[in-house]
Design a protein around this motif. Structure first.
Motif, PDB file in Angstrom:
ATOM      1  N   ALA A   7       0.767  -1.221  -0.126  1.00 54.13           N
ATOM      2  CA  ALA A   7       0.076  -0.519  -0.233  1.00 54.13           C
ATOM      3  C   ALA A   7       0.524   1.455  -0.187  1.00 54.13           C
ATOM      4  CB  ALA A   7      -1.042  -0.434   1.201  1.00 54.13           C
ATOM      5  N   SER A   8       0.339   1.894  -0.660  1.00 51.93           N
ATOM      6  CA  SER A   8       1.244   3.685  -1.044  1.00 51.93           C
ATOM      7  C   SER A   8       0.517   4.807  -0.989  1.00 51.93           C
ATOM      8  CB  SER A   8       2.161   2.862  -2.361  1.00 51.93           C
ATOM      9  OG  SER A   8       3.202   2.339  -2.585  1.00 51.93           O
ATOM     10  N   ARG A   9       0.706   5.989  -0.578  1.00 55.91           N
ATOM     11  CA  ARG A   9      -0.204   7.148  -0.878  1.00 55.91           C
ATOM     12  C   ARG A   9       1.215   7.606  -0.853  1.00 55.91           C
ATOM     13  NH1 ARG A   9      -5.014   9.390  -1.504  1.00 55.91           N
ATOM     14  NH2 ARG A   9      -4.839  11.414  -1.128  1.00 55.91           N
ATOM     15  N   SER A  43      -0.205   8.235  10.473  1.00 58.84           N
ATOM     16  CA  SER A  43      -1.477   8.661  10.286  1.00 58.84           C
ATOM     17  C   SER A  43      -2.284   7.487   8.814  1.00 58.84           C
ATOM     18  CB  SER A  43      -1.098   9.985  11.306  1.00 58.84           C
ATOM     19  OG  SER A  43      -1.201  10.196  11.911  1.00 58.84           O
ATOM     20  N   THR A  44      -0.806   8.591   7.727  1.00 58.08           N
ATOM     21  CA  THR A  44      -1.488   8.432   6.965  1.00 58.08           C
ATOM     22  C   THR A  44      -2.003   6.386   6.759  1.00 58.08           C
ATOM     23  OG1 THR A  44       0.785  10.049   6.072  1.00 58.08           O
ATOM     24  CG2 THR A  44      -0.625   8.382   3.975  1.00 58.08           C
ATOM     25  N   ALA A  45      -1.109   5.676   7.506  1.00 59.65           N
ATOM     26  CA  ALA A  45      -1.133   4.330   7.296  1.00 59.65           C
ATOM     27  C   ALA A  45      -2.409   4.158   7.684  1.00 59.65           C
ATOM     28  CB  ALA A  45       0.414   3.476   7.327  1.00 59.65           C
ATOM     29  N   LEU A  46      -2.673   4.638   8.659  1.00 58.32           N
ATOM     30  CA  LEU A  46      -4.044   4.284  10.007  1.00 58.32           C
ATOM     31  C   LEU A  46      -4.439   4.260   8.955  1.00 58.32           C
ATOM     32  CD1 LEU A  46      -4.281   3.071  13.100  1.00 58.32           C
ATOM     33  CD2 LEU A  46      -4.656   5.954  13.198  1.00 58.32           C
ATOM     34  N   VAL A  54      -7.078   7.355   0.763  1.00 57.88           N
ATOM     35  CA  VAL A  54      -7.189   6.340  -0.387  1.00 57.88           C
ATOM     36  C   VAL A  54      -5.933   5.696  -0.980  1.00 57.88           C
ATOM     37  CG1 VAL A  54      -8.145   5.190  -2.368  1.00 57.88           C
ATOM     38  CG2 VAL A  54      -9.645   7.319  -1.002  1.00 57.88           C
ATOM     39  N   PRO A  55      -5.230   4.590  -1.081  1.00 55.22           N
ATOM     40  CA  PRO A  55      -4.059   4.397  -1.481  1.00 55.22           C
ATOM     41  C   PRO A  55      -3.752   5.085  -2.594  1.00 55.22           C
ATOM     42  CG  PRO A  55      -5.284   2.463  -0.465  1.00 55.22           C
ATOM     43  CD  PRO A  55      -5.980   3.044  -0.318  1.00 55.22           C
ATOM     44  N   GLN A  65     -11.493  -8.665   3.065  1.00 57.34           N
ATOM     45  CA  GLN A  65     -12.312  -7.921   1.731  1.00 57.34           C
ATOM     46  C   GLN A  65     -10.947  -6.114   2.019  1.00 57.34           C
ATOM     47  OE1 GLN A  65     -16.050  -6.981   4.091  1.00 57.34           O
ATOM     48  NE2 GLN A  65     -17.022  -7.789   2.448  1.00 57.34           N
ATOM     49  N   ASP A  66     -11.032  -6.688   0.822  1.00 52.39           N
ATOM     50  CA  ASP A  66     -10.805  -4.708   0.675  1.00 52.39           C
ATOM     51  C   ASP A  66     -11.113  -3.613   0.473  1.00 52.39           C
ATOM     52  OD1 ASP A  66      -9.291  -2.732  -0.969  1.00 52.39           O
ATOM     53  OD2 ASP A  66      -9.308  -3.853  -3.190  1.00 52.39           O
ATOM     54  N   VAL A  67     -10.970  -2.539   1.583  1.00 49.55           N
ATOM     55  CA  VAL A  67     -11.719  -1.660   1.932  1.00 49.55           C
ATOM     56  C   VAL A  67     -11.580  -0.603   0.652  1.00 49.55           C
ATOM     57  CG1 VAL A  67     -10.599  -1.424   4.420  1.00 49.55           C
ATOM     58  CG2 VAL A  67      -9.561  -0.259   2.435  1.00 49.55           C
ATOM     59  N   GLY A  68     -11.397  -0.603  -0.327  1.00 50.02           N
ATOM     60  CA  GLY A  68     -11.164  -0.398  -1.651  1.00 50.02           C
ATOM     61  C   GLY A  68     -13.111  -0.441  -2.366  1.00 50.02           C
TER      62      GLY A  68
END
Ligand code: ATP
Length: 314
Positions: A7-9, A43-46, A54-55, A65-68
């Motif tokens: 997961a990246s942002r 915090s971004t990860a949390l 959103v990633p 389940q993919d939260v997306g």
């Protein structure tokens, strides 16, 4: 369980991603603490877990389940969220605050009232005394307890906590951390928590994930992180007193041996090796007894345990 998969942002204009291909699993019923320097992406990860963020790439799974792919409102009702300063509604009573999510879920009034009282009891607040109070008539620690009661009210399997004890004074904080950890363990919640306080991470976490510049440097059980930091950054971050922190995690009883120590002071049965060391320093003895048992803890045992069975080659 919660799982980050690469997961990246990224944010426009930033030289590197705030969170960079994060892989992390928080097993069901355990607490994982994210820690690291300011701006490392905790915090971004949390907030990716409850879709406040959103990633840009990769994904985050909650209970498989993919939260997306989930409706964000429904998702957030299944995930408790505890924030620093709590974010209680100031003009509503404690009871109304705790009732927020059950109310949104349309529970019958009577069930909500029972649940509110049960939650206040759970976090150590007498419902009769606190139900009708406003948040500004509470101490910082009491507000935090209400924040936890509110987050747990609809019995979410997953809980996110962002610096949850930041507004609580240091003396009350230690006790509150212990109580909340016991409650979360008893309820079997899966918890992801952010802190910048190493003592808090050690006290609350089954695992600690140390982050730097959006990536995980080391994710390990507290005792292992303290005994064996993965690199110089981790060693510096966990601090010069890491061996004392580690001793505080180890029960003295588990490192005791048969023997007698006539005249030496005795440790309480639940004491840690840090307590044992403190008692040795205070009394000048190199061994102490364990109350109610024919066993002793020696300075050599404390030394050996501080280095730990996990100490690697020099
Ligand atoms: N909306 C945004 N736009 C641009 N950059 C952002 C945005 N939100 C966060 N960042 C950047 O992303 C990085 C990670 O921020 P984040 O808040 O996740 O860090 P943190 O580890 O929680 O920090 P702290 O301990 O100070 O709260 C920081 O460099 C921050 O400046």
């Amino acid at each position: 369980m919660i799982r980050f998969e690469a997961a990246s942002r990224s944010y426009p204009g930033q030289p590197r991603p705030a969170v960079d291909a994060l892989d992390l699993a928080v097993e069901a019923g355990t607490t994982c603490v994210l820690i690291g320097p300011s701006g490392c992406g905790k915090s971004t990860a949390l907030r990716m877990v409850n879709r406040l963020i959103v990633p840009s790439a990769g994904r985050v799974l909650v209970e498989g389940q993919d939260v997306g792919g989930l409706d964000p409102i429904a998702l957030r009702r299944r995930i408790g969220y505890v924030l620093q300063g709590v974010g209680l509604f100031p003009h509503r009573s404690v009871a109304d605050n705790v009732a927020t999510v059950p109310g949104l879920l349309g529970w019958p009034r009577r069930r909500i009232a029972e649940r509110v009282d049960a939650m206040l009891d759970l976090v150590g607040l007498d419902p009769g005394a606190y139900r009708e109070r406003r948040p500004d008539a509470l101490s910082g620690g009491q507000r935090q307890r209400v924040g936890v009661a509110r987050a747990l009210a609809a019995d979410p399997p997953v809980l996110l906590m962002d610096e949850p004890f930041g507004a609580v004074d240091p003396v009350a904080r230690g006790r509150l951390q212990g109580e909340i950890r016991a409650i979360l363990g008893r309820l079997g919640k899966t918890v992801l928590m952010v802190t910048h306080d190493m003592d808090e991470a050690v006290r609350m976490g089954d695992r600690i994930a140390l982050m730097r510049e959006g990536r995980i440097v080391q994710a390990d059980a507290p005792a292992r992180l303290l005994a064996r930091p993965a690199d110089a950054f981790a060693a510096e971050f966990v601090g010069g007193d890491r061996l004392l922190r580690r001793l505080a995690l180890l029960p003295a009883e588990a490192h005791a041996e048969a023997g007698s120590a006539p005249g030496a002071p005795a440790l309480a049965p639940e004491a840690s090796l840090k307590d044992a060391l403190a008692l040795m320093l205070a009394s000048g003895a190199d061994r102490v007894g364990v109350a109610g048992s024919p066993r002793i803890v020696t300075l050599a045992a404390v030394r050996a345990a501080a280095g730990g069975p996990e100490r690697g080659p020099p």
